[in-house]
Scaffold this motif. Structure first.
Motif, short mmCIF file in Angstrom:
data_model
loop_
_atom_site.label_atom_id
_atom_site.label_comp_id
_atom_site.label_asym_id
_atom_site.label_seq_id
_atom_site.Cartn_x
_atom_site.Cartn_y
_atom_site.Cartn_z
N TYR A 166 0.85 -1.20 0.00
CA TYR A 166 0.00 0.00 0.00
C TYR A 166 0.88 1.24 0.00
O TYR A 166 1.83 1.32 0.77
N GLU A 167 0.55 2.22 -0.84
CA GLU A 167 1.23 3.52 -0.75
C GLU A 167 0.57 4.37 0.33
O GLU A 167 1.23 5.07 1.08
N LYS A 168 -0.79 4.29 0.37
CA LYS A 168 -1.56 4.96 1.40
C LYS A 168 -2.63 4.01 1.88
O LYS A 168 -3.19 3.24 1.10
N VAL A 169 -2.93 4.08 3.17
CA VAL A 169 -3.98 3.24 3.74
C VAL A 169 -4.60 4.02 4.90
O VAL A 169 -3.93 4.85 5.52
N THR A 170 -5.87 3.79 5.19
CA THR A 170 -6.53 4.52 6.28
C THR A 170 -6.41 3.74 7.59
O THR A 170 -6.20 2.52 7.58
N TYR A 171 -6.61 4.44 8.69
CA TYR A 171 -6.58 3.79 10.00
C TYR A 171 -7.62 2.67 10.05
O TYR A 171 -7.37 1.58 10.57
N THR A 172 -8.81 2.95 9.53
CA THR A 172 -9.90 1.97 9.57
C THR A 172 -9.54 0.71 8.80
O THR A 172 -9.80 -0.41 9.25
N LYS A 216 -5.84 12.22 14.65
CA LYS A 216 -5.49 12.52 13.25
C LYS A 216 -3.98 12.67 13.05
O LYS A 216 -3.49 13.59 12.41
N LEU A 217 -3.26 11.74 13.66
CA LEU A 217 -1.80 11.74 13.58
C LEU A 217 -1.35 10.74 12.52
O LEU A 217 -1.55 9.53 12.68
N PRO A 218 -0.78 11.19 11.40
CA PRO A 218 -0.35 10.25 10.35
C PRO A 218 0.82 9.38 10.79
O PRO A 218 1.60 9.77 11.67
N ILE A 219 0.93 8.23 10.17
CA ILE A 219 2.02 7.28 10.43
C ILE A 219 2.69 6.96 9.10
O ILE A 219 2.01 6.70 8.11
N VAL A 220 4.01 7.00 9.07
CA VAL A 220 4.76 6.57 7.89
C VAL A 220 5.57 5.34 8.27
O VAL A 220 6.31 5.36 9.26
N VAL A 221 5.42 4.27 7.50
CA VAL A 221 6.16 3.02 7.74
C VAL A 221 7.17 2.86 6.61
O VAL A 221 6.81 2.93 5.44
N PHE A 222 8.45 2.68 6.97
CA PHE A 222 9.48 2.59 5.93
C PHE A 222 10.61 1.66 6.36
O PHE A 222 10.70 1.28 7.53
N ASN A 223 11.46 1.30 5.42
CA ASN A 223 12.61 0.42 5.69
C ASN A 223 13.78 1.27 6.18
O ASN A 223 14.37 2.02 5.42
N SER A 224 14.10 1.12 7.45
CA SER A 224 15.16 1.94 8.05
C SER A 224 16.55 1.35 7.85
O SER A 224 17.55 1.98 8.20
N LEU A 225 16.63 0.14 7.30
CA LEU A 225 17.93 -0.50 7.14
C LEU A 225 18.65 -0.03 5.87
O LEU A 225 19.79 -0.41 5.63
N VAL A 226 17.97 0.80 5.07
CA VAL A 226 18.59 1.39 3.89
C VAL A 226 19.05 2.81 4.26
O VAL A 226 18.22 3.68 4.52
N LYS A 270 8.36 9.66 -1.82
CA LYS A 270 7.41 8.55 -1.70
C LYS A 270 8.13 7.28 -1.26
O LYS A 270 8.45 6.41 -2.06
N ILE A 271 8.43 7.24 0.02
CA ILE A 271 9.10 6.08 0.60
C ILE A 271 8.12 5.40 1.55
O ILE A 271 7.50 6.04 2.39
N GLY A 272 7.98 4.08 1.43
CA GLY A 272 7.16 3.34 2.36
C GLY A 272 5.66 3.56 2.18
O GLY A 272 5.18 3.84 1.08
N THR A 273 4.92 3.45 3.29
CA THR A 273 3.46 3.56 3.31
C THR A 273 3.03 4.61 4.32
O THR A 273 3.58 4.67 5.42
N THR A 274 2.04 5.41 3.95
CA THR A 274 1.49 6.41 4.86
C THR A 274 0.10 5.99 5.33
O THR A 274 -0.74 5.61 4.50
N VAL A 275 -0.13 6.03 6.63
CA VAL A 275 -1.44 5.73 7.21
C VAL A 275 -2.10 7.06 7.55
O VAL A 275 -1.52 7.87 8.29
#
Length: 239
Positions: A181-187, A209-219, A231-236
């Motif tokens: 997912y590039e973007k996904v909702t909390y629900t 209404k606090l967004p979350i970004v999930v990404f690969n930190s090992l790079v 546009k890195i990872g996924t934004t919630v």
């Protein structure tokens, strides 16, 4: 100078990721990489606070499976997060970053107790603040601690550092056809049980209404890319 998209962030680091290729403990290579990546965004003028897990040393749930009382196990897990916090503080101070550790369980010989206004003042002065010992309460994960501290610090975003490059509909390690997912909702995260953060943390972020970004930190360099809006990872996000 490059302009960051976020001015105040809370970085949630995985304890397990600190192991690197080891089976236990802290990899100096990984923790030094984290320190350098954090310095890159502090140098952009971003206020950074951090919550770090303790799974590389001890997990309360795993302890419960081995017969350790759940509350005792969770307290042991909280102490593991303090060990990781001190290790990260040491790595960051070696490269010139002013850093403070605040803990939810008071241990004045080791770190400051968590005091919201004091933490905010540290951030205003350009110091990195690491929040150890989770929320200080059993049955709450470090994901929930990250959401709580992010809200208390009035941050713009929670950035969750993981070993994978975002959120997938199923485990990408096990399934080759997993869709990212590039973007996904909390629900959607809650309804589909997507492995972003636990339900309590997601609910807290949704309510505020606090967004979350999930990404690969090992790079190396990925954290800076997130901060600069690439546009890195996924934004919630909210619905």
């Amino acid at each position: 100078m490059e302009k960051p998209c976020y001015q105040k962030v809370l970085l949630k680091l995985s304890g397990e990721a600190l192991m690197g290729d080891q089976e236990f403990g802290i990899s100096s290579e990984v923790i030094n990489s984290y320190a350098m990546q954090i310095k890159e965004i502090v140098d952009l003028g971003v206020q950074v606070s951090i919550v770090i897990g303790g799974g590389n040393i001890f997990r309360g749930l795993s302890g419960a499976e081995q017969g350790v009382d759940r509350v005792t196990g969770d307290h042991m897990g909280m102490l593991a997060t303090v060990i990781n916090s001190l290790a990260l503080q040491n790595a960051m101070e070696k490269i010139g970053l002013a850093t403070r550790v605040q803990t939810a369980i008071e241990m004045p010989k080791v770190a400051e107790p968590f005091i919201k206004r004091k933490a905010q003042r540290h951030l205003e002065k350009g110091r990195v603040v690491i929040f150890g010992a989770g929320t200080g309460n059993p049955y709450f994960t470090t994901d929930t601690a990250a959401a709580l501290r992010a809200i208390e610090m009035n941050t713009d975003v929670v950035i969750k550092a993981t070993k994978v490059d975002g959120v997938y509909d199923k485990d990408p390690v096990k399934y080759a056809d997993a869709v990212k997912y590039e973007k996904v909702t909390y629900t959607e995260v809650l309804n589909k049980d997507l492995k972003v953060m636990d339900a309590t943390a997601i609910s807290l972020c949704r309510e505020n209404k606090l967004p979350i970004v999930v990404f690969n930190s090992l790079v190396p360099g990925n954290l800076k890319k997130v901060i600069l809006g690439e546009k890195i990872g996924t934004t919630v996000v909210a619905e």
